[in-house]
Design a protein around this motif. Structure first.
Motif, PDB file in Angstrom:
ATOM      1  N   ARG A 196      41.793   9.923  29.786  1.00  0.00           N
ATOM      2  CA  ARG A 196      41.783  11.317  30.222  1.00  0.00           C
ATOM      3  C   ARG A 196      40.941  12.166  29.273  1.00  0.00           C
ATOM      4  O   ARG A 196      40.932  11.935  28.070  1.00  0.00           O
ATOM      5  N   LEU A 197      40.252  13.159  29.846  1.00  0.00           N
ATOM      6  CA  LEU A 197      39.515  14.117  29.038  1.00  0.00           C
ATOM      7  C   LEU A 197      40.489  15.173  28.542  1.00  0.00           C
ATOM      8  O   LEU A 197      41.059  15.931  29.343  1.00  0.00           O
ATOM      9  N   ARG A 198      40.685  15.218  27.264  1.00  0.00           N
ATOM     10  CA  ARG A 198      41.671  16.110  26.669  1.00  0.00           C
ATOM     11  C   ARG A 198      41.388  17.571  27.012  1.00  0.00           C
ATOM     12  O   ARG A 198      40.259  18.037  26.940  1.00  0.00           O
ATOM     13  N   ASN A 199      42.449  18.273  27.337  1.00  0.00           N
ATOM     14  CA  ASN A 199      42.403  19.728  27.502  1.00  0.00           C
ATOM     15  C   ASN A 199      41.546  20.182  28.678  1.00  0.00           C
ATOM     16  O   ASN A 199      40.901  21.227  28.637  1.00  0.00           O
ATOM     17  N   THR A 200      41.515  19.402  29.767  1.00  0.00           N
ATOM     18  CA  THR A 200      40.802  19.831  30.979  1.00  0.00           C
ATOM     19  C   THR A 200      41.772  20.255  32.075  1.00  0.00           C
ATOM     20  O   THR A 200      41.388  20.355  33.240  1.00  0.00           O
ATOM     21  N   ALA A 201      43.028  20.500  31.710  1.00  0.00           N
ATOM     22  CA  ALA A 201      44.019  20.967  32.681  1.00  0.00           C
ATOM     23  C   ALA A 201      43.767  22.429  33.025  1.00  0.00           C
ATOM     24  O   ALA A 201      43.023  23.141  32.335  1.00  0.00           O
ATOM     25  N   GLY A 202      44.388  22.888  34.099  1.00  0.00           N
ATOM     26  CA  GLY A 202      44.194  24.274  34.492  1.00  0.00           C
ATOM     27  C   GLY A 202      45.171  24.723  35.555  1.00  0.00           C
ATOM     28  O   GLY A 202      45.996  23.946  36.060  1.00  0.00           O
ATOM     29  N   THR A 203      45.055  26.000  35.896  1.00  0.00           N
ATOM     30  CA  THR A 203      45.916  26.589  36.926  1.00  0.00           C
ATOM     31  C   THR A 203      45.148  27.677  37.654  1.00  0.00           C
ATOM     32  O   THR A 203      44.220  28.284  37.095  1.00  0.00           O
ATOM     33  N   GLU A 204      45.504  27.907  38.920  1.00  0.00           N
ATOM     34  CA  GLU A 204      44.887  28.963  39.728  1.00  0.00           C
ATOM     35  C   GLU A 204      45.972  29.726  40.477  1.00  0.00           C
ATOM     36  O   GLU A 204      46.963  29.138  40.925  1.00  0.00           O
ATOM     37  N   ARG A 205      45.766  31.021  40.614  1.00  0.00           N
ATOM     38  CA  ARG A 205      46.652  31.887  41.387  1.00  0.00           C
ATOM     39  C   ARG A 205      45.779  32.845  42.181  1.00  0.00           C
ATOM     40  O   ARG A 205      45.031  33.635  41.619  1.00  0.00           O
ATOM     41  N   ASN A 206      45.868  32.786  43.505  1.00  0.00           N
ATOM     42  CA  ASN A 206      45.058  33.641  44.373  1.00  0.00           C
ATOM     43  C   ASN A 206      45.935  34.342  45.387  1.00  0.00           C
ATOM     44  O   ASN A 206      46.932  33.778  45.862  1.00  0.00           O
ATOM     45  N   GLY A 207      45.573  35.546  45.744  1.00  0.00           N
ATOM     46  CA  GLY A 207      46.313  36.278  46.762  1.00  0.00           C
ATOM     47  C   GLY A 207      45.458  37.357  47.394  1.00  0.00           C
ATOM     48  O   GLY A 207      44.489  37.833  46.787  1.00  0.00           O
ATOM     49  N   GLY A 208      45.794  37.731  48.622  1.00  0.00           N
ATOM     50  CA  GLY A 208      45.043  38.780  49.286  1.00  0.00           C
ATOM     51  C   GLY A 208      45.794  39.343  50.477  1.00  0.00           C
ATOM     52  O   GLY A 208      46.684  38.690  51.036  1.00  0.00           O
ATOM     53  N   ILE A 209      45.445  40.566  50.850  1.00  0.00           N
ATOM     54  CA  ILE A 209      46.044  41.203  52.023  1.00  0.00           C
ATOM     55  C   ILE A 209      44.972  42.031  52.724  1.00  0.00           C
ATOM     56  O   ILE A 209      44.121  42.649  52.082  1.00  0.00           O
ATOM     57  N   THR A 210      44.998  41.996  54.055  1.00  0.00           N
ATOM     58  CA  THR A 210      44.049  42.729  54.880  1.00  0.00           C
ATOM     59  C   THR A 210      44.803  43.573  55.894  1.00  0.00           C
ATOM     60  O   THR A 210      45.727  43.080  56.552  1.00  0.00           O
ATOM     61  N   LEU A 211      44.423  44.821  56.038  1.00  0.00           N
ATOM     62  CA  LEU A 211      44.963  45.721  57.053  1.00  0.00           C
ATOM     63  C   LEU A 211      43.798  46.233  57.881  1.00  0.00           C
ATOM     64  O   LEU A 211      42.742  46.580  57.332  1.00  0.00           O
ATOM     65  N   GLY A 212      43.983  46.274  59.223  1.00  0.00           N
ATOM     66  CA  GLY A 212      42.861  46.686  60.043  1.00  0.00           C
ATOM     67  C   GLY A 212      43.233  47.248  61.387  1.00  0.00           C
ATOM     68  O   GLY A 212      44.398  47.190  61.828  1.00  0.00           O
ATOM     69  N   TYR A 213      42.214  47.794  62.037  1.00  0.00           N
ATOM     70  CA  TYR A 213      42.323  48.351  63.388  1.00  0.00           C
ATOM     71  C   TYR A 213      41.193  47.751  64.216  1.00  0.00           C
ATOM     72  O   TYR A 213      40.028  47.770  63.803  1.00  0.00           O
TER      73      TYR A 213
END
Length: 687
Positions: free
Chosen positions: A206-223
């Motif tokens: 394993r390549l040391r220290n190549t771990a990670g995390t992602e958090r994404n979010g979004g909201i759309t309002l429309g007519y």
């Protein structure tokens, strides 16, 4: 290479699902080469990042570093030579950064359109190499609906969940999405690597220290009315990941951190990127006239942390924040399309963008800057006959860039015995302007569809190219800018040839680019603290190549395909005259067989052999990269559960755990091979 279908149906070709009315309509839509894929394609080809999921499309590559970061490349051009457009707005992160990916939630995307070739006529400077258009603005048609997707990958033990929902009440609608991903250090098919003559053992491969995390979010309002539509979208994308510790200096040898205590923790050195986007889009149309406008604000905050150690004359700094880049972008677009007659329509538009970037931390590579760009275009499209369409357009752009001066925060001795705060970046004010143009033709007859496009594009040098002066440890080099760079220009010819008799579908897309003043970062024979020095220069460059694809429908259940691409680049002037460009992509070829269980439930199983040629065309002191061959497989199926749909997709990459190197990967420079065998599983429920 699509099969004909009824209006608003899905057209499936060589594992690519294209949404449209018919093959001919799609081919005749533009005189440039392009591909359109939908959500199902992205699910069936899930490979970690959005860019990696699109790599099966000829001409599209992912330039990767680490297990979760990759940048899109079209026909060998990436970074600030291609534009990423999200719902009509150019995505503005730190595009110059080689070591982080797109700050966009791939699970929120409904469809993708890829323009292979210059798109500067509509989008300006950065689209000189191509356009990746992402659409997340599907309007719900039911009061409430949504879906949940679970996914995992074995190589880096990633786990993730993505959820979305939306609904419509008469003319008002909403959409919301959230995605969370966590991944561990990824595995490579080797027990050790060599970094500047140091023999480095890898624990559990394993390549040391190549771990990670992602958090994404979004909201759309429309007519959404009959002839009027408006919406506003707010999204936020956050990622945090480690840099391979053995590459960022030699921290494992010198550090007190125990990098092998866990494969999921994120230690120094590491980075985080947060991208906030607020986007508003409004359209109005009648039978002949369509008007649209967009406003957007984006803030990209990128931070890099490292252990505080002294380098050269720099003393040991306080804190661990090595670099910070805080970039805000304000964008306004307006456009109008008018149908003068049933055969003749014109489009005009204008774009304006202001960028404000500030740096921080004790390390330096690029200075503070502001950039203002404005542009306007006009495009004329005339249908001479149903099977013969011509188009022509022109654009004018003006760009003003102000780069601030920067001096080191520590003293450096001079030759006369004094010590000074060394000037790393001078105060630079540059103005750029350019006229660009494009003309094309589409013609169809019998089983043939032929098209061609010719034009001129341009790209202004970015602040990094003008003012960089520092060590980029993540990609193992010292980078030096050039304040005297002139705008990059490109003259290009693109063609498309398609022949389809319903059983055999052949597509060939040749192209040629000539750059009078191509900007690139060239390696030198000099080193700084053990890292190779690179500097920006310009040269006349000729590039040409092609993509080709053949699909043979053996019967209603079995399809075979061959596809490949080739690119040649040569410097025609400068100190590296006669050589290619650094990190040039080698030729590739794919052979695949796909069995379709049922088109109704989109069930399939496929196997693919991916071949990459040896890359001997290099720029000294760059080294050649041997070719390789990998075996891959995939399968998917939809199950109807009452009013819900269950989707299952499985993908296997590098089944034989082949050890190989990617010529476009920076990790190749320190003897790190590409990831080993990987299995991906995605299960989604839509309701």
């Amino acid at each position: 290479m699509m099969l004909c279908a009824e209006p608003d149906s899905a057209i499936t070709l060589d594992n690519v699902t294209v949404v449209g009315r018919s093959q001919r309509d799609f081919q005749m839509k533009s005189s440039q080469s392009g591909v359109q894929v939908n959500r199902t394609y992205l699910e069936n080809h899930f490979a970690g990042s959005l860019t990696q999921s699109l790599e099966g499309i000829p001409g599209v590559k992912a330039m990767s570093i680490g297990s979760g970061q990759s940048k899109p490349v079209i026909r060998g051009l990436g970074f600030n030579r291609m534009a990423v457009i999200e719902d009509g707005i150019k995505h503005e992160g730190q595009q110059w950064g080689d070591d982080h990916g797109l700050e966009i939630d791939q699970f929120a995307i409904d469809r993708v359109e890829i323009t292979k070739g210059p798109g500067a006529l509509l989008y300006g400077s950065d689209a000189i190499g191509g356009v990746l258009s992402l659409y997340t603005n599907h309007i719900p048609t039911v009061p409430f609906g949504g879906g949940v997707t679970l996914f995992t990958r074995t190589n880096n033990e990633s786990i993730g969940i993505a959820a979305k929902m939306g609904g419509r009440n008469k003319r008002f609608f909403y959409r919301a999405n959230i995605t969370m991903i966590d991944y561990a250090d990824y595995r490579v098919p080797t027990d050790s690597i060599q970094y500047y003559s140091y023999y480095i053992r890898l624990k559990d491969r394993r390549l040391r220290n190549t771990a990670g995390t992602e958090r994404n979010g979004g909201i759309t309002l429309g007519y959404a009315g009959y002839n009027f539509h408006t919406d506003i979208k707010i999204s936020d994308s956050y990622s945090k990941s480690g840099f391979f510790a053995n590459a960022h200096g030699l921290e494992v040898r010198l550090s007190d951190i125990d990098y092998d205590r866990s494969r999921r923790d994120i230690d120094l050195p590491m980075q985080s990127v947060n991208h906030l986007k607020v986007l508003s889009h409004t359209t109005w149309h009648n039978e002949r006239l369509s008007i649209e406008g967009s406003l957007a604000f984006q803030n990209n905050l990128r931070k890099e942390w490292a252990e505080p150690v002294s380098h050269g004359y720099m003393p040991t700094p306080d804190g661990t924040l090595e670099r910070q880049f805080d970039k805000s972008t304000y964008t306004a677009n307006a456009g109008m399309q008018l149908a003068l007659t049933e055969q003749h329509d014109i489009s005009v538009g204008a774009n304006a963008e202001y960028q404000h970037n500030r740096r921080g931390g004790w390390g330096f590579i690029i200075p503070d800057f502001e950039t203002l760009s404005v542009g306007a275009y006009a495009l004329d499209r005339f249908t001479i006959k149903e099977n013969l369409i011509v188009n022509a357009g022109m654009r004018y752009d003006y760009v003003r860039t102000h780069i601030h001066s920067y001096n080191d925060w520590y003293l450096t001795p001079t030759e006369n015995g004094d010590s000074v705060f060394k000037l790393r970046s001078a105060d630079i004010r540059r103005n750029f302007n350019s006229f660009t143009w494009s003309a094309g033709i589409n013609y169809s007859t019998g089983n043939w569809v032929l098209k061609a496009n010719i034009g001129k594009s341009f790209r202004v040098p970015i602040p990094k190219e003008l003012g960089a002066d520092g060590v980029n440890y993540h990609i193992f080099r010292y980078e030096k800018g050039n304040a005297g760079l002139s705008p990059e220009e490109s003259y290009q010819i693109d063609a498309g040839i398609n022949w389809n008799n319903g059983t055999v579908d052949i597509q060939i897309d040749p192209y040629l680019n000539y750059f009078p003043n191509y900007i690139y970062l060239t390696p030198t024979a000099y080193y700084y603290e053990g890292l190779q020095m690179y500097h920006y220069m310009q040269a006349r460059v000729l590039r040409y190549g092609f993509e080709a694809q053949l699909t043979y429908t053996i019967n209603r259940n079995l399809e075979a395909e061959l596809k490949g691409e080739y690119l040649y680049a040569e410097q025609l002037s400068g100190e590296k005259k006669g050589y290619t460009l650094p990190f040039s992509t080698p030729w590739t070829a794919d052979a695949g067989l796909k069995y379709i269980f049922s088109r109704a439930d989109e069930g399939f199983a496929a196997i693919n052999v991916h071949i990459v040629g040896t890359q001997n065309e290099i720029v000294p002191p760059e080294k050649p990269t041997k070719g390789h061959c990998t075996l891959n497989a995939s399968a998917g199926k939809h199950f109807i559960l009452g009013t819900a749909k269950l989707k299952v997709a499985v993908r296997a990459e590098n089944l034989l755990n082949k050890r190989y190197y990617d010529h476009t990967s920076y990790y190749r420079l320190i003897d790190v091979p590409e990831p080993g065998r990987n299995l991906s599983l995605m299960v989604g429920l839509e309701f």
